[in-house]
Design a protein around this motif. Structure first.
Motif, PDB file in Angstrom:
ATOM      1  N   GLU A   8      -2.737 -55.701  16.258  1.00  0.00           N
ATOM      2  CA  GLU A   8      -1.719 -54.223  16.640  1.00  0.00           C
ATOM      3  C   GLU A   8      -2.624 -52.864  16.741  1.00  0.00           C
ATOM      4  O   GLU A   8      -3.294 -53.232  16.161  1.00  0.00           O
ATOM      5  CB  GLU A   8      -0.638 -54.740  15.055  1.00  0.00           C
ATOM      6  N   CYS A   9      -2.404 -51.891  18.272  1.00  0.00           N
ATOM      7  CA  CYS A   9      -3.115 -51.188  17.792  1.00  0.00           C
ATOM      8  C   CYS A   9      -2.041 -50.091  16.920  1.00  0.00           C
ATOM      9  O   CYS A   9      -1.017 -49.769  17.041  1.00  0.00           O
ATOM     10  CB  CYS A   9      -2.894 -50.965  19.559  1.00  0.00           C
ATOM     11  N   TYR A  14       0.996 -54.279  21.204  1.00  0.00           N
ATOM     12  CA  TYR A  14      -0.129 -55.655  20.674  1.00  0.00           C
ATOM     13  C   TYR A  14      -1.246 -56.119  21.833  1.00  0.00           C
ATOM     14  O   TYR A  14      -0.878 -55.424  22.863  1.00  0.00           O
ATOM     15  CB  TYR A  14       1.115 -56.890  20.987  1.00  0.00           C
ATOM     16  N   TYR A  15      -2.307 -56.319  21.628  1.00  0.00           N
ATOM     17  CA  TYR A  15      -3.651 -57.070  22.752  1.00  0.00           C
ATOM     18  C   TYR A  15      -3.208 -58.721  22.020  1.00  0.00           C
ATOM     19  O   TYR A  15      -4.128 -58.333  20.495  1.00  0.00           O
ATOM     20  CB  TYR A  15      -4.631 -56.315  22.908  1.00  0.00           C
ATOM     21  N   HIS A  29     -13.395 -54.100  19.440  1.00  0.00           N
ATOM     22  CA  HIS A  29     -12.579 -52.525  19.827  1.00  0.00           C
ATOM     23  C   HIS A  29     -12.287 -51.744  18.608  1.00  0.00           C
ATOM     24  O   HIS A  29     -12.089 -50.437  19.662  1.00  0.00           O
ATOM     25  CB  HIS A  29     -11.204 -54.011  18.941  1.00  0.00           C
ATOM     26  N   ASN A  30     -13.125 -51.673  17.698  1.00  0.00           N
ATOM     27  CA  ASN A  30     -12.737 -50.579  17.033  1.00  0.00           C
ATOM     28  C   ASN A  30     -13.672 -49.692  16.997  1.00  0.00           C
ATOM     29  O   ASN A  30     -13.156 -48.655  17.006  1.00  0.00           O
ATOM     30  CB  ASN A  30     -12.385 -51.321  15.643  1.00  0.00           C
ATOM     31  N   LYS A  32     -14.546 -49.283  19.801  1.00  0.00           N
ATOM     32  CA  LYS A  32     -14.150 -49.041  21.252  1.00  0.00           C
ATOM     33  C   LYS A  32     -15.551 -49.202  22.756  1.00  0.00           C
ATOM     34  O   LYS A  32     -15.015 -48.945  23.826  1.00  0.00           O
ATOM     35  CB  LYS A  32     -14.222 -47.095  22.115  1.00  0.00           C
ATOM     36  N   TYR A  37      -7.896 -51.563  27.199  1.00  0.00           N
ATOM     37  CA  TYR A  37      -6.688 -51.695  27.147  1.00  0.00           C
ATOM     38  C   TYR A  37      -6.967 -50.773  25.176  1.00  0.00           C
ATOM     39  O   TYR A  37      -5.983 -50.097  24.741  1.00  0.00           O
ATOM     40  CB  TYR A  37      -5.935 -52.568  26.839  1.00  0.00           C
ATOM     41  N   THR A  38      -7.571 -51.078  24.639  1.00  0.00           N
ATOM     42  CA  THR A  38      -7.559 -51.296  23.222  1.00  0.00           C
ATOM     43  C   THR A  38      -8.606 -50.101  23.164  1.00  0.00           C
ATOM     44  O   THR A  38      -8.506 -49.052  22.499  1.00  0.00           O
ATOM     45  CB  THR A  38      -8.541 -52.324  22.705  1.00  0.00           C
ATOM     46  N   ARG A  41      -6.388 -46.948  22.230  1.00  0.00           N
ATOM     47  CA  ARG A  41      -5.209 -47.362  21.106  1.00  0.00           C
ATOM     48  C   ARG A  41      -5.972 -47.975  19.615  1.00  0.00           C
ATOM     49  O   ARG A  41      -5.589 -48.580  18.797  1.00  0.00           O
ATOM     50  CB  ARG A  41      -4.741 -48.474  21.524  1.00  0.00           C
ATOM     51  N   THR A  42      -7.076 -47.363  19.285  1.00  0.00           N
ATOM     52  CA  THR A  42      -7.733 -47.325  17.738  1.00  0.00           C
ATOM     53  C   THR A  42      -7.067 -46.309  16.650  1.00  0.00           C
ATOM     54  O   THR A  42      -6.621 -45.286  17.319  1.00  0.00           O
ATOM     55  CB  THR A  42      -9.282 -47.780  18.090  1.00  0.00           C
ATOM     56  N   VAL A  44      -7.328 -50.989  15.755  1.00  0.00           N
ATOM     57  CA  VAL A  44      -6.993 -51.713  16.367  1.00  0.00           C
ATOM     58  C   VAL A  44      -6.444 -52.315  14.106  1.00  0.00           C
ATOM     59  O   VAL A  44      -7.421 -52.743  13.860  1.00  0.00           O
ATOM     60  CB  VAL A  44      -7.059 -52.765  16.833  1.00  0.00           C
TER      61      VAL A  44
END
Length: 88
Positions: A8-9, A14-15, A29-30, A32, A37-38, A41-42, A44
């Motif tokens: 969940e961003c 959602y990714y 992801h967190n 970067k 996409y994410t 949007r962090t 996540v």
């Protein structure tokens, strides 16, 4: 072990992805270093995952989940959360 996961961003979207190292991938992801996409949007948050023996099984399931609408993804997340709660 191979995983599919739903993040969940920060914007509420959602990714869905797959990996063979779930903890590292969520950190990527967190930081970067994950999917394009994410990156914007962090932070996540991991909200759902499944495990598979093979990469091909995980990738097949990832494709199935990516085709689901938001409502169906939310239902998966809620079902898993309910199962975890009931088993504790």
């Amino acid at each position: 072990m191979n995983y599919i996961y739903i993040l969940e961003c920060v914007d509420g979207s959602y990714y869905t992805g797959w990996t063979n190292n779930l903890e590292k991938r969520v950190c990527d992801h967190n930081e970067k270093r994950g999917a394009k996409y994410t990156r914007g949007r962090t932070p996540v948050k991991l909200v759902y995952y499944e495990t598979f023996d093979t990469k091909s099984e995980a990738m097949k399931r990832e494709a199935e989940i990516k085709k689901m609408d938001r409502r169906k993804k939310r239902a998966l997340i809620e079902k898993q959360n309910k199962e975890i709660y009931e088993n504790n």
